[in-house]
Write an enzyme that holds these catalytic residues in place. Sequence first.
Site, PDB file in Angstrom:
ATOM      1  N   PHE A   1       0.859  -1.205   0.000  1.00  0.00           N
ATOM      2  CA  PHE A   1       0.000   0.000   0.000  1.00  0.00           C
ATOM      3  C   PHE A   1       0.884   1.240   0.000  1.00  0.00           C
ATOM      4  O   PHE A   1       1.759   1.388   0.860  1.00  0.00           O
ATOM      5  CB  PHE A   1      -0.907  -0.005   1.233  1.00  0.00           C
ATOM      6  N   GLY A   2       0.641   2.114  -0.959  1.00  0.00           N
ATOM      7  CA  GLY A   2       1.383   3.374  -1.033  1.00  0.00           C
ATOM      8  C   GLY A   2       0.457   4.550  -0.780  1.00  0.00           C
ATOM      9  O   GLY A   2      -0.671   4.582  -1.291  1.00  0.00           O
ATOM     10  N   TYR A   3       0.934   5.507  -0.019  1.00  0.00           N
ATOM     11  CA  TYR A   3       0.104   6.669   0.322  1.00  0.00           C
ATOM     12  C   TYR A   3       0.862   7.976   0.114  1.00  0.00           C
ATOM     13  O   TYR A   3       0.331   9.059   0.369  1.00  0.00           O
ATOM     14  CB  TYR A   3      -0.350   6.571   1.795  1.00  0.00           C
ATOM     15  N   GLY A   4       2.134   7.869  -0.296  1.00  0.00           N
ATOM     16  CA  GLY A   4       2.960   9.063  -0.516  1.00  0.00           C
ATOM     17  C   GLY A   4       3.501   9.026  -1.933  1.00  0.00           C
ATOM     18  O   GLY A   4       2.738   8.944  -2.899  1.00  0.00           O
ATOM     19  N   SER A   5       4.819   9.031  -2.039  1.00  0.00           N
ATOM     20  CA  SER A   5       5.408   9.043  -3.382  1.00  0.00           C
ATOM     21  C   SER A   5       5.060   7.774  -4.160  1.00  0.00           C
ATOM     22  O   SER A   5       5.065   7.784  -5.388  1.00  0.00           O
ATOM     23  CB  SER A   5       6.924   9.209  -3.300  1.00  0.00           C
TER      24      SER A   5
ATOM     25  N   GLU B   1      13.024   3.612   1.159  1.00  0.00           N
ATOM     26  CA  GLU B   1      12.358   4.047   2.392  1.00  0.00           C
ATOM     27  C   GLU B   1      13.315   4.027   3.597  1.00  0.00           C
ATOM     28  O   GLU B   1      12.891   3.889   4.738  1.00  0.00           O
ATOM     29  CB  GLU B   1      11.132   3.160   2.664  1.00  0.00           C
TER      30      GLU B   1
HETATM   31  C1  SIN Z   1       4.584   5.632   0.514  1.00  0.00           C
HETATM   32  O1  SIN Z   1       4.524   6.301  -0.509  1.00  0.00           O
HETATM   33  O2  SIN Z   1       3.750   4.755   0.722  1.00  0.00           O
HETATM   34  C2  SIN Z   1       5.660   5.779   1.538  1.00  0.00           C
HETATM   35  C3  SIN Z   1       6.134   7.145   1.758  1.00  0.00           C
HETATM   36  C4  SIN Z   1       6.882   7.711   0.590  1.00  0.00           C
HETATM   37  O3  SIN Z   1       7.814   7.069   0.082  1.00  0.00           O
HETATM   38  O4  SIN Z   1       6.544   8.811   0.161  1.00  0.00           O
END
Ligand code: SIN
Length: 311
Positions: A46-50, A151
């Site tokens: 699951f990704g929520y940022g980049s 990360e």
């Molecule tokens: C993500 O995107 O899920 C992790 C945080 C990031 O790398 O921005």
Amino acid sequence: MSTTAGKTSNAANNESQPKWNAELGIWENAAAAGDIELPKGALWIFGYGSLTWKPAFKSEEMRRAKITGFARLFWQRSMDHRGTPSFPGAVVTLVTENDLKAQESGLLEELHGIAEKSGDPASMLSVHGVAFRLADDPESKQILADLDFREKGGYSRSIQTVEFEDGSTAEALVYAGTADNPNFHPLSVGDTAAVIAKATGPSGPNREYLFNLENFLNGSPKSRDPYIETLADQVRRNISSKEGSVEPGKFTAPSKLRGCFVGSGSDGLQLPEVFETIVSLAGKNLENASDLNVVYIGLPSYDLDGCAADK
Ligand code: SIN
């Protein structure tokens, strides 16, 4: 992330966690923390940022999804991607309600205020993003190793339940910077915006990360995030007030106009007038831009390769 027992990793309490390299602002082994057991069979991430806008890995399936019980906040300092050790940027992490409550007064109230003003108070603890299903093959091992490296700036692996848009659920690997990681750095929206407007790192300007995330979230009415929108608006205001003002006598006009946007003007000219002036001078080849003494190039500067040199 101190929520569901057994489902989380905690950087401070686990002796097998890598050590922190304070100089570089990353885990010493250059990999995300968290030696956790992965779900059997197909693996979801699951990704929520980049990861929402730049996953940079191959997946079998990509689905919009959300997790609840966390706030997505720009409370993770970034020294390896969107900032440097001397000027860390701010990127997102997931913060539990308990960790929110533990912060100094004012921060939680500000977030509540934003969520309430949006008419959707529950949005504060609901994080929309993308779930990626990896193939059950050896290549996925390399994908995970690459993600662990990406990360490394204080994030840990954990397993969380994600909910897809059709209501079905899956267990997914999530990278988040827990409240006990050294890069966890809670700030008000105003302070965060000031950092983001200024910071830049090896992966690019900090603002680009925020605006790309905002763009992804605005791609569906269900995923709009009032905190992200408020922050992005504040960063835009910071950028335009900074880049749109010219200190008298400090401006050096470009020798040639190179298809730039016009940010703003001084000398009492409003933006449309400045733009018209530029356009008409551009027609005359703009040999003598210094006569103008009203022009400042650069909104948004990260888009303007040619303009940057003129600032
Ligand atoms: C993500 O995107 O899920 C992790 C945080 C990031 O790398 O921005």
